[in-house]
Design an enzyme around this catalytic site. Sequence first.
Site, PDB file in Angstrom:
ATOM      1  N   GLY A  23       0.825  -1.203   0.000  1.00  0.00           N
ATOM      2  CA  GLY A  23       0.000   0.000   0.000  1.00  0.00           C
ATOM      3  C   GLY A  23       0.858   1.253   0.000  1.00  0.00           C
ATOM      4  O   GLY A  23       1.955   1.277  -0.560  1.00  0.00           O
ATOM      5  N   GLN A  25       2.653   2.865   2.319  1.00  0.00           N
ATOM      6  CA  GLN A  25       3.994   2.730   2.892  1.00  0.00           C
ATOM      7  C   GLN A  25       4.796   1.624   2.218  1.00  0.00           C
ATOM      8  O   GLN A  25       5.981   1.791   1.927  1.00  0.00           O
ATOM      9  CB  GLN A  25       3.886   2.426   4.395  1.00  0.00           C
ATOM     10  CG  GLN A  25       3.322   3.556   5.231  1.00  0.00           C
ATOM     11  CD  GLN A  25       4.382   4.558   5.663  1.00  0.00           C
ATOM     12  OE1 GLN A  25       5.485   4.576   5.122  1.00  0.00           O
ATOM     13  NE2 GLN A  25       4.050   5.394   6.616  1.00  0.00           N
ATOM     14  N   ARG A  45      -1.761 -10.098  -0.363  1.00  0.00           N
ATOM     15  CA  ARG A  45      -2.882 -10.941  -0.781  1.00  0.00           C
ATOM     16  C   ARG A  45      -3.228 -10.632  -2.234  1.00  0.00           C
ATOM     17  O   ARG A  45      -2.736  -9.653  -2.799  1.00  0.00           O
ATOM     18  CB  ARG A  45      -4.088 -10.708   0.124  1.00  0.00           C
ATOM     19  CG  ARG A  45      -4.658  -9.305   0.051  1.00  0.00           C
ATOM     20  CD  ARG A  45      -5.813  -9.141   1.022  1.00  0.00           C
ATOM     21  NE  ARG A  45      -6.413  -7.810   0.901  1.00  0.00           N
ATOM     22  CZ  ARG A  45      -7.449  -7.394   1.620  1.00  0.00           C
ATOM     23  NH1 ARG A  45      -7.984  -8.199   2.526  1.00  0.00           N
ATOM     24  NH2 ARG A  45      -7.927  -6.188   1.461  1.00  0.00           N
ATOM     25  N   HIS A 104       4.435   0.840  13.075  1.00  0.00           N
ATOM     26  CA  HIS A 104       3.591   1.528  14.053  1.00  0.00           C
ATOM     27  C   HIS A 104       3.433   0.578  15.219  1.00  0.00           C
ATOM     28  O   HIS A 104       3.215  -0.631  15.031  1.00  0.00           O
ATOM     29  CB  HIS A 104       2.240   1.864  13.423  1.00  0.00           C
ATOM     30  CG  HIS A 104       1.282   2.574  14.333  1.00  0.00           C
ATOM     31  ND1 HIS A 104       1.686   3.466  15.305  1.00  0.00           N
ATOM     32  CD2 HIS A 104      -0.081   2.515  14.429  1.00  0.00           C
ATOM     33  CE1 HIS A 104       0.620   3.942  15.933  1.00  0.00           C
ATOM     34  NE2 HIS A 104      -0.464   3.379  15.425  1.00  0.00           N
ATOM     35  N   GLY A 130       3.804   7.659   2.519  1.00  0.00           N
ATOM     36  CA  GLY A 130       4.623   6.997   1.512  1.00  0.00           C
ATOM     37  C   GLY A 130       5.207   7.870   0.427  1.00  0.00           C
ATOM     38  O   GLY A 130       6.379   7.722   0.058  1.00  0.00           O
ATOM     39  N   ASP A 187       0.944   9.102  18.403  1.00  0.00           N
ATOM     40  CA  ASP A 187       0.255   9.050  17.117  1.00  0.00           C
ATOM     41  C   ASP A 187      -1.260   9.078  17.303  1.00  0.00           C
ATOM     42  O   ASP A 187      -1.976   9.814  16.616  1.00  0.00           O
ATOM     43  CB  ASP A 187       0.673   7.782  16.369  1.00  0.00           C
ATOM     44  CG  ASP A 187       0.303   7.824  14.897  1.00  0.00           C
ATOM     45  OD1 ASP A 187       0.879   8.655  14.177  1.00  0.00           O
ATOM     46  OD2 ASP A 187      -0.553   7.037  14.469  1.00  0.00           O
ATOM     47  N   GLU A 228      -1.464  28.415   1.531  1.00  0.00           N
ATOM     48  CA  GLU A 228      -0.557  29.271   2.304  1.00  0.00           C
ATOM     49  C   GLU A 228      -0.374  28.749   3.725  1.00  0.00           C
ATOM     50  O   GLU A 228       0.750  28.698   4.239  1.00  0.00           O
ATOM     51  CB  GLU A 228      -1.095  30.708   2.343  1.00  0.00           C
ATOM     52  CG  GLU A 228      -0.195  31.655   3.135  1.00  0.00           C
ATOM     53  CD  GLU A 228      -0.766  33.058   3.251  1.00  0.00           C
ATOM     54  OE1 GLU A 228       0.020  33.994   3.474  1.00  0.00           O
ATOM     55  OE2 GLU A 228      -2.005  33.213   3.118  1.00  0.00           O
ATOM     56  N   SER A 250       3.777  39.713   8.306  1.00  0.00           N
ATOM     57  CA  SER A 250       3.916  41.169   8.359  1.00  0.00           C
ATOM     58  C   SER A 250       3.601  41.654   9.769  1.00  0.00           C
ATOM     59  O   SER A 250       3.025  40.905  10.575  1.00  0.00           O
ATOM     60  CB  SER A 250       2.930  41.815   7.375  1.00  0.00           C
ATOM     61  OG  SER A 250       1.598  41.605   7.814  1.00  0.00           O
TER      62      SER A 250
END
Length: 326
Positions: A23, A25, A45, A104, A130, A187, A228, A250
């Site tokens: 997938g 990662q 799989r 993880h 990834g 996480d 931004e 600014s």
Amino acid sequence: MYFDKDASPRHIEGETVAVIGYGVQGKAFAANLRDSGVRLVVGNRDDEFRQAALADAFDVRSIAEAASAASIIILLIPDDAHPEVFAEHIAPHLRDGDLFVIAHGFSVRFGRITPPSGVDVALLAPKMFGKPIRQRYLEGSGVLSFLDVISDVSGRALHRVLAIAQAVGFTRYGVMPVSHVTETELDLFQEQFLTPLLIDGFRMAFELLAEADYEPVPALLDMYASGEMGEMMVEAATIGLYEVIEQQGSPTCRFGVERYLGTLLGQDVRDKGRRILDDIQGGGFVEALDQEAAADYPTLADYAAMYRSSELTKAHDQLRSALGSS
């Protein structure tokens, strides 16, 4: 921190690495490992990800066959699939002295999987998804990663996992020792407290402007859709959260920020954050997740229906149409 100077490919010389899952990662890990000269197989799989790995010319096998062929196994599939896949397809093929790597710490932290006692176990958790892992590797750089040696039976676990980290490109940026328990809880807290807080902040700002009769698309652009705000956060990751406002804003911007900084989120929000963290540490979140998964994630479907029909999403659809993007 560990860097390139602390790692060497000789520590995994002659070994075969199995990347389990192709997938987001897994695709990046596999490509970087191959480009670094590591011998590997991909276990997946029979689905579209397997077909993608075959199209990318990898040696693709069933998960059990990949695990059997390798002495280093990197698990890169979704957390909810870990218990079944590990018990049925990986654990039977782990041999004494093998290295089992997780990206993880969730499944080990909450006892979802228990690697055999004769196996080295390590966490190698990139702090990026990834696409940047692959892109920065190609650019000669890398991404930050957390590392934890959970079990070192062979006495070589740290050297081996650092060799993997180097091959994926993590030691180019830096690898930080962090326990798998801490990595998991940080996480989950980011996902359950900070991310909802940010999304709700943007949503609330948009709704306030819409109620005040501002046009939705310009409002959306000024809140976040111009990019931004995202660029400021990228800059903040390097120079600091307060410093980015000081250096890039600014005087008008800085005064506006500092006028209300520290006043918008009160003790009630802090208390909610504390309760969320307690729920994570105490296992309440895992129980709720189990119930949700057993029911096939109904609240995720409800949430998707809600946001797809929201005025914010409609405004974003208008913006994409105006920009000619899909």
